[in-house]
Design an enzyme around this catalytic site. Structure first.
Site, PDB file in Angstrom:
ATOM      1  N   SER A  77       0.867  -1.188   0.000  1.00 31.61           N
ATOM      2  CA  SER A  77       0.000   0.000   0.000  1.00 31.61           C
ATOM      3  C   SER A  77       0.893   1.224   0.000  1.00 31.61           C
ATOM      4  O   SER A  77       2.040   1.155   0.475  1.00 31.61           O
ATOM      5  CB  SER A  77      -0.855  -0.007   1.277  1.00 31.61           C
ATOM      6  N   TYR A  86      -2.249  -1.680  10.560  1.00 25.11           N
ATOM      7  CA  TYR A  86      -2.360  -1.940   9.110  1.00 25.11           C
ATOM      8  C   TYR A  86      -1.108  -1.437   8.392  1.00 25.11           C
ATOM      9  O   TYR A  86      -0.493  -2.157   7.600  1.00 25.11           O
ATOM     10  CB  TYR A  86      -3.608  -1.231   8.573  1.00 25.11           C
TER      11      TYR A  86
HETATM   12  N1  LIG Z   1      -8.796  -0.355  -1.007  1.00 30.69           N
HETATM   13  C1  LIG Z   1      -7.723   0.378  -0.763  1.00 30.69           C
HETATM   14  O1  LIG Z   1      -7.805   1.622  -0.660  1.00 30.69           O
HETATM   15  C2  LIG Z   1      -6.364  -0.262  -0.642  1.00 30.69           C
HETATM   16  C3  LIG Z   1      -5.238   0.562  -0.624  1.00 30.69           C
HETATM   17  C4  LIG Z   1      -3.980  -0.021  -0.499  1.00 30.69           C
HETATM   18  C5  LIG Z   1      -3.851  -1.394  -0.387  1.00 30.69           C
HETATM   19  N2  LIG Z   1      -4.971  -2.182  -0.411  1.00 30.69           N
HETATM   20  C6  LIG Z   1      -4.777  -3.630  -0.256  1.00 30.69           C
HETATM   21  O2  LIG Z   1      -5.392  -4.335  -1.318  1.00 30.69           O
HETATM   22  C7  LIG Z   1      -5.835  -5.610  -0.866  1.00 30.69           C
HETATM   23  C8  LIG Z   1      -7.288  -5.797  -1.227  1.00 30.69           C
HETATM   24  O3  LIG Z   1      -8.048  -4.781  -0.569  1.00 30.69           O
HETATM   25  P1  LIG Z   1      -9.527  -4.368  -1.017  1.00 30.69           P
HETATM   26  O4  LIG Z   1      -9.611  -2.910  -0.879  1.00 30.69           O
HETATM   27  O5  LIG Z   1      -9.885  -5.032  -2.277  1.00 30.69           O
HETATM   28  O6  LIG Z   1     -10.348  -4.996   0.206  1.00 30.69           O
HETATM   29  P2  LIG Z   1     -11.819  -5.639   0.257  1.00 30.69           P
HETATM   30  O7  LIG Z   1     -12.680  -5.068  -0.809  1.00 30.69           O
HETATM   31  O8  LIG Z   1     -12.241  -5.512   1.678  1.00 30.69           O
HETATM   32  O9  LIG Z   1     -11.552  -7.172  -0.098  1.00 30.69           O
HETATM   33  C9  LIG Z   1     -10.746  -7.945   0.748  1.00 30.69           C
HETATM   34  C10 LIG Z   1     -10.693  -9.359   0.209  1.00 30.69           C
HETATM   35  O10 LIG Z   1      -9.835 -10.096   1.088  1.00 30.69           O
HETATM   36  C11 LIG Z   1     -10.529 -11.267   1.523  1.00 30.69           C
HETATM   37  N3  LIG Z   1     -10.089 -11.617   2.875  1.00 30.69           N
HETATM   38  C12 LIG Z   1     -10.116 -10.850   3.984  1.00 30.69           C
HETATM   39  N4  LIG Z   1      -9.685 -11.558   5.056  1.00 30.69           N
HETATM   40  C13 LIG Z   1      -9.370 -12.786   4.590  1.00 30.69           C
HETATM   41  C14 LIG Z   1      -8.891 -13.976   5.188  1.00 30.69           C
HETATM   42  N5  LIG Z   1      -8.663 -14.046   6.507  1.00 30.69           N
HETATM   43  N6  LIG Z   1      -8.661 -15.045   4.407  1.00 30.69           N
HETATM   44  C15 LIG Z   1      -8.902 -15.006   3.069  1.00 30.69           C
HETATM   45  N7  LIG Z   1      -9.373 -13.917   2.443  1.00 30.69           N
HETATM   46  C16 LIG Z   1      -9.611 -12.832   3.203  1.00 30.69           C
HETATM   47  C17 LIG Z   1     -12.008 -10.909   1.457  1.00 30.69           C
HETATM   48  O11 LIG Z   1     -12.829 -12.054   1.279  1.00 30.69           O
HETATM   49  P3  LIG Z   1     -13.544 -12.794   2.533  1.00 30.69           P
HETATM   50  O12 LIG Z   1     -14.054 -11.698   3.434  1.00 30.69           O
HETATM   51  O13 LIG Z   1     -14.617 -13.595   1.910  1.00 30.69           O
HETATM   52  O14 LIG Z   1     -12.510 -13.640   3.158  1.00 30.69           O
HETATM   53  C18 LIG Z   1     -12.040 -10.035   0.201  1.00 30.69           C
HETATM   54  O15 LIG Z   1     -12.136 -10.846  -0.962  1.00 30.69           O
HETATM   55  C19 LIG Z   1      -5.572  -5.642   0.648  1.00 30.69           C
HETATM   56  O16 LIG Z   1      -4.372  -6.302   0.907  1.00 30.69           O
HETATM   57  C20 LIG Z   1      -5.455  -4.173   0.998  1.00 30.69           C
HETATM   58  O17 LIG Z   1      -4.664  -3.951   2.143  1.00 30.69           O
HETATM   59  C21 LIG Z   1      -6.215  -1.655  -0.535  1.00 30.69           C
END
Ligand SMILES: NC(=O)c1ccc[n+]([C@@H]2O[C@H](COP(=O)([O-])OP(=O)(O)OC[C@H]3O[C@@H](n4cnc5c(N)ncnc54)[C@H](OP(=O)(O)O)[C@@H]3O)[C@@H](O)[C@H]2O)c1
Length: 248
Positions: A140, A153
């Site tokens: 991130s 985080y």
């Molecule tokens: N959105 C942002 O602004 C942002 C910015 C920087 C980095 N990121 C990174 O990008 C990645 C994806 O984020 P996102 O924004 O797409 O989040 P999201 O929409 O909340 O999706 C998170 C995904 O991770 C899965 N997950 C969560 N806990 C899990 C577990 N214990 N085991 C297996 N799967 C799990 C969830 O599925 P289930 O709940 O079904 O398990 C879901 O598919 C993350 O690593 C996040 O830190 C996001």
């Protein structure tokens, strides 16, 4: 990275950034395997994208990671790419009267960092046998300049950056390439977000930029505003120091 003909395992592929990348790779002609905890959500993504496959997996559980990696490799012996994307984000104050919940802190570290390390470790022996393999780690922009409200985080994301640098070095003379994907704020429900902030990038825009970065072959792919945070916090300036400490 080659953009078609791969077999790609993506944790957290049921929504948000993971789903966006899963669908983009699916459309380019890759065999995509998605994983996450909620079977109904995974199933819905596969129904919308015929040919995609899913595995129920909680990356906080080391036994599940080992079992699912074994099953996915047995089902798809050509598996050559792993995207460790699953993550959660929680807000805590360490300055308040009441200490943050220890269970929630440990769980966040276990999902974001230990889960990513274990997922990578479980697939590496197989990836090493592939002619060309790629491991993508999601960090991130907050790995480089933290947002204090989500201190744990940001610490997990900084650790992912460090871990990825080390593994890239350890694997420098192999067929396994390590890519760090560095998102800015993206419109998803991460951390209880609404998924439609005016300050965020949309999932399709983010996905397109990420795919361009992968196609370009960069080791580190900062996207949008994350480019500024990456440059401010580490970026190019850290590379000579790393090379000095880790000779080729
Ligand atoms: N959105 C942002 O602004 C942002 C910015 C920087 C980095 N990121 C990174 O990008 C990645 C994806 O984020 P996102 O924004 O797409 O989040 P999201 O929409 O909340 O999706 C998170 C995904 O991770 C899965 N997950 C969560 N806990 C899990 C577990 N214990 N085991 C297996 N799967 C799990 C969830 O599925 P289930 O709940 O079904 O398990 C879901 O598919 C993350 O690593 C996040 O830190 C996001």
């Amino acid at each position: 990275m080659r953009m078609d003909g791969n077999t790609i395992f993506i944790t957290g592929g049921s929504e948000g950034i993971g789903r966006g990348m899963a669908e983009a790779f699916h459309q380019l002609g890759n065999q995509v395997l998605i994983a996450g905890r909620r079977e109904a959500a995974l199933k819905a993504v596969c129904e919308a994208n015929p040919g995609m496959r899913y595995y129920v997996l909680d990356v906080a559980d080391p036994m599940q990671i080992v079992a699912v990696a074994k099953k996915a490799i047995a089902d798809f012996p050509k598996l050559n790419c792993v995207i460790a994307n699953a993550g959660v984000q929680r807000l805590y104050s360490f300055a308040g009267e009441q200490a943050p919940d220890d269970f929630l802190i440990a769980e966040e570290i276990n999902i974001n960092l230990t889960g990513l390390i274990r997922t990578t470790t479980a697939f590496l022996p197989h990836l090493r046998t592939q002619e060309r393999a790629t491991v993508v780690h999601l960090s991130s922009g907050l790995a480089f300049v933290p947002l204090a409200a989500c201190a744990v985080y940001c610490a997990t994301k900084a650790a992912i950056h460090s871990f990825t640098l080390s593994l890239r070095h350890q694997y420098r003379n192999t067929s396994v390439k390590f890519v760090e994907l560095i998102p800015p704020r993206v419109d998803t429900t991460l951390g209880g977000g609404s998924g439609n902030s005016p300050f965020s990038m949309t999932v399709p825009d983010f996905g397109a930029a990420a795919m361009n970065g992968f196609a370009g072959g960069a080791d580190e792919v900062p996207v949008g505003h994350a480019k500024n945070l990456f440059a401010a916090g580490a970026g190019e300036s850290a590379k000579p120091a790393f090379a000095g400490m880790n000779p080729a």
